[in-house]
Write a protein that holds these residues in place. Structure first.
Motif, PDB file in Angstrom:
ATOM      1  N   ASN A 234      -7.049  -5.138  -0.831  1.00 47.13           N
ATOM      2  CA  ASN A 234      -6.889  -3.711  -0.816  1.00 47.13           C
ATOM      3  C   ASN A 234      -5.388  -3.453  -0.356  1.00 47.13           C
ATOM      4  N   ASP A 235      -4.358  -4.412   0.086  1.00 50.16           N
ATOM      5  CA  ASP A 235      -2.979  -3.951   0.260  1.00 50.16           C
ATOM      6  C   ASP A 235      -2.277  -3.472  -0.979  1.00 50.16           C
ATOM      7  N   ALA A 236      -2.831  -3.940  -2.120  1.00 52.51           N
ATOM      8  CA  ALA A 236      -2.012  -3.426  -3.375  1.00 52.51           C
ATOM      9  C   ALA A 236      -2.297  -1.835  -3.355  1.00 52.51           C
ATOM     10  N   VAL A 237      -3.159  -1.203  -2.834  1.00 57.07           N
ATOM     11  CA  VAL A 237      -3.210   0.260  -3.028  1.00 57.07           C
ATOM     12  C   VAL A 237      -3.177   0.958  -1.659  1.00 57.07           C
ATOM     13  N   THR A 238      -3.307   0.336  -0.451  1.00 50.87           N
ATOM     14  CA  THR A 238      -3.213   0.761   0.739  1.00 50.87           C
ATOM     15  C   THR A 238      -1.605   0.693   1.358  1.00 50.87           C
ATOM     16  N   GLY A 239      -0.966  -0.359   0.815  1.00 53.96           N
ATOM     17  CA  GLY A 239       0.234  -0.684   1.574  1.00 53.96           C
ATOM     18  C   GLY A 239       0.035  -1.666   2.713  1.00 53.96           C
ATOM     19  N   THR A 240      -0.857  -2.022   3.011  1.00 55.85           N
ATOM     20  CA  THR A 240      -0.813  -2.830   4.549  1.00 55.85           C
ATOM     21  C   THR A 240      -1.854  -3.879   4.346  1.00 55.85           C
ATOM     22  N   ASN A 241      -1.757  -4.959   4.971  1.00 56.04           N
ATOM     23  CA  ASN A 241      -2.552  -6.139   4.969  1.00 56.04           C
ATOM     24  C   ASN A 241      -3.832  -5.849   5.870  1.00 56.04           C
ATOM     25  N   MET A 242      -3.383  -4.948   6.868  1.00 59.44           N
ATOM     26  CA  MET A 242      -4.588  -4.587   7.839  1.00 59.44           C
ATOM     27  C   MET A 242      -5.893  -3.850   7.229  1.00 59.44           C
ATOM     28  N   THR A 243      -5.917  -3.519   5.703  1.00 59.00           N
ATOM     29  CA  THR A 243      -7.279  -3.049   5.187  1.00 59.00           C
ATOM     30  C   THR A 243      -7.933  -3.984   4.442  1.00 59.00           C
ATOM     31  N   ARG A 244      -7.526  -5.291   4.520  1.00 55.55           N
ATOM     32  CA  ARG A 244      -7.994  -6.413   3.731  1.00 55.55           C
ATOM     33  C   ARG A 244      -9.440  -6.855   4.107  1.00 55.55           C
ATOM     34  N   LEU A 245     -10.168  -7.210   2.990  1.00 55.50           N
ATOM     35  CA  LEU A 245     -11.541  -7.567   3.477  1.00 55.50           C
ATOM     36  C   LEU A 245     -11.756  -9.044   3.739  1.00 55.50           C
ATOM     37  N   GLY A 246     -12.691  -9.654   4.519  1.00 52.55           N
ATOM     38  CA  GLY A 246     -12.727 -10.732   5.120  1.00 52.55           C
ATOM     39  C   GLY A 246     -13.165 -11.727   3.909  1.00 52.55           C
ATOM     40  N   TYR A 247     -13.550 -11.293   2.754  1.00 55.33           N
ATOM     41  CA  TYR A 247     -14.024 -12.243   1.798  1.00 55.33           C
ATOM     42  C   TYR A 247     -13.309 -11.999   0.463  1.00 55.33           C
ATOM     43  N   ASP A 248     -12.228 -11.365   0.514  1.00 58.42           N
ATOM     44  CA  ASP A 248     -11.384 -10.979  -0.794  1.00 58.42           C
ATOM     45  C   ASP A 248     -10.630 -12.133  -1.349  1.00 58.42           C
ATOM     46  N   GLY A 249     -10.134 -11.892  -2.407  1.00 57.90           N
ATOM     47  CA  GLY A 249      -9.416 -12.871  -3.264  1.00 57.90           C
ATOM     48  C   GLY A 249      -9.771 -12.985  -4.627  1.00 57.90           C
ATOM     49  N   VAL A 250      -8.978 -13.426  -5.665  1.00 58.28           N
ATOM     50  CA  VAL A 250      -9.235 -13.672  -7.353  1.00 58.28           C
ATOM     51  C   VAL A 250      -8.817 -14.748  -7.451  1.00 58.28           C
ATOM     52  N   THR A 251      -9.690 -15.704  -8.060  1.00 52.42           N
ATOM     53  CA  THR A 251      -9.313 -16.919  -8.702  1.00 52.42           C
ATOM     54  C   THR A 251      -8.651 -16.714 -10.018  1.00 52.42           C
TER      55      THR A 251
END
Length: 542
Positions: A234-251
């Motif tokens: 989510n940080d790509a659109v929100t501007g902060t890592n604080m909004t990241r999900l606990g299971y995110d990521g892209v292989t």
């Protein structure tokens, strides 16, 4: 019993003849006894319906002739193992199926003795007793043997179609619907409010994991885990890592399959557990993180920060060794050395490898004085090479994760974590951490100090048995003070992480978790708008 008859005939004609003669007398006695019993229970039989034997109506009592007869046979021929003195203990009534199981064991034992023609052949009285018992419990024996045959057939089918004799296959799939929304993106520079609008679309993404877990000695585990995912951070659109999900990521290339973990764990004595990670090493997977309800990426907190203290993100996705020592039920000492970075430990280049590249030395003492309370003291010494600095694994502010502007950095991390269970349904947890970071190149007098904390509440069986309500609140890592020119200090305001989620257990294999994440003063800047992240996560496990 047919097998028994034929074996008797083969071994001893005299015994067989005697047995058949005695059997005729017994059969007459049994018929007379059954006729009397039928007369007494004729009315009940009309109401209940036809049965094979009237004796099916009740359990077998210790005073019954059948009970005493089997007791004598068991003690004489040791048909049933398990009693140290070889006697048949029976001061309570037994169900007819329990009794039939014991009788079946004695029948097998007698057949074995007759077939082997040993000196301990069954005498004619015991043969007659067995015949009478078999007739009395013929229905139960037939049912029991039918169940055994079905079980053997099922076992044979499973053995024929099993994946492996040493390996278990476990799977997990996540379907995630999520969207971040708010006024503007978080600003990490001057906070003048000229940052871009937060334009985010709802997403539907996934993560799939297949884990092969092999055991060669019963107490060891070789894990090979495959993973594919396309959950954009989510940080790509929100501007902060604080909004990241606990299971995110892209292989790579999105949903391509990779070896996510490869490790081997084994016992070194009764109180020492050793785990060696070849790839995908994570402290949170190897030691206790004191957040049982929310630690899992698939069934725990929805957010990245809500899963556990950032001190367990000091070494991620690398290789190394972890040792857990449990001298007693109250204490556990954990120690680890991990080379961070997915390929750094395997890179022979200068400044890389197991010891020259980024690495973490970790230690933790866990103390559990009783079932309700558990506390842990943790320390991590982190070294990160230039352009590879990420002190908290992308939790907290951008400045806190990289306070030294990508210069070679070392950090001392201190953490206190706890879990408290006032009862079986409520779990209180929390953590507090402090980090000091120092620059190792250029002006080595530069340093920064960071602080963070979090609290959690889990309420089990909330609304419905198996469901869990979760509440998480805390302050992500922020710089509290630093020397001149190391970075800007996160002193404008304080960010707060607020999260509510509800885990709904649809079945043992399906878990649906809706939730809302709220970040107040993102990037510790009160000029930034509050950001919200709504998420619906569905987890399938098999």
């Amino acid at each position: 019993m047919t097998k028994l008859f034929w074996n008797v005939l083969k071994v001893s004609p005299v015994i067989a003849a005697t047995f058949l003669s005695a059997n005729s007398v017994i059969a007459a006695e049994v018929n007379e006894e059954q006729a009397s019993t039928f007369a007494q229970l004729s009315k009940e039989a009309n109401n209940i319906g036809q049965v094979t034997s009237v004796s099916q109506f009740s359990d077998v009592q210790p005073t019954d002739w059948a009970f005493q007869a089997l007791q004598s046979l068991v003690e004489r021929y040791r048909c049933i193992a398990g009693y140290p003195n070889g006697t048949y203990r029976g001061s309570r009534a037994m169900t007819r199926y329990e009794f039939a199981a014991g009788l079946n064991a004695c029948l097998d034992r007698v057949n074995e003795l007759i077939a082997t023609a040993t000196p301990d052949l069954v005498n004619k009285q015991d043969l007659a007793t067995l015949q009478r018992l078999q007739e009395e419990f013929s229905a139960e024996l037939a049912t029991l043997r039918g169940r055994v045959d079905a079980l053997e057939a099922r076992t044979a089918e499973l053995e024929a179609n099993q994946f492996s004799t040493t390996t278990k296959l476990k799977g997990e799939a996540i379907f995630s619907v999520s969207q971040a929304f708010g006024g503007k993106q978080a600003d990490i520079t001057d906070g003048n409010g000229d940052n871009d609008d937060l334009n985010s679309n709802a997403t539907f993404s996934n993560r799939v994991r297949l884990s092969l877990e092999s055991s060669f000695m019963g107490t060891d585990t070789l894990q090979t885990r495959l993973e594919a995912k396309n959950i954009v951070e989510n940080d790509a659109v929100t501007g902060t890592n604080m909004t990241r999900l606990g299971y995110d990521g892209v292989t790579t290339a999105g949903n391509s399959v990779r070896i996510d973990k490869l490790n081997y764990a084994f016992n070194f004595g009764e109180k020492i557990r050793v785990k060696i990670d070849a790839v995908g090493a994570e402290l949170n997977e190897n030691v206790n993180v004191f957040n049982p309800d929310f630690r899992s990426s698939a069934s725990g907190a929805l957010s990245r920060y809500g899963r556990f203290s950032p001190i367990y993100r000091q070494a991620g996705d690398g290789a190394g060794i972890t040792v857990d020592i449990s001298p007693s039920d109250k204490f556990t000492l954990s120690a680890a050395y991990l080379a961070t970075g997915r390929n750094d430990a395997a890179d022979p280049s200068d400044g890389e490898g197991v010891f020259d590249g980024s690495n973490t030395i970790f230690g933790q003492l866990a103390f559990k004085p009783n079932k309700a309370f558990n506390i842990g003291l943790a320390y991590a010494r982190t070294y990160q090479t230039a352009n590879d600095v990420n002190l908290f694994g992308s939790t907290g502010t951008t400045l806190a994760n990289n306070p030294c502007s990508d210069a070679k950095t070392e950090a001392d991390n201190y953490g206190l974590q706890f879990t408290f269970n006032p009862n079986a349904k409520i779990t209180l947890g929390g953590w507090v951490g402090y980090t000091t970071a120092n620059v190792l190149t250029g002006d080595t007098s530069r340093d920064a100090n960071m602080f963070y904390w979090g609290t959690t509440l889990g309420i089990k069986d909330f609304g419905r048995e198996g469901n869990t309500l979760g509440l998480i609140f805390g302050q992500p890592p922020r710089i509290t003070d630093s020397t001149k020119n190391i970075s800007n200090t996160d002193s404008n305001a304080t960010s707060y992480h607020a999260e509510a989620l509800y885990k709904m257990k649809i079945s043992d294999n399906i878990l649906i978790t809706p939730g809302l994440l709220v970040i107040i003063n993102p990037e510790h800047n009160d000029s930034n708008d509050t950001i919200y992240v709504g998420t619906l996560r569905t987890t399938f496990s098999f």
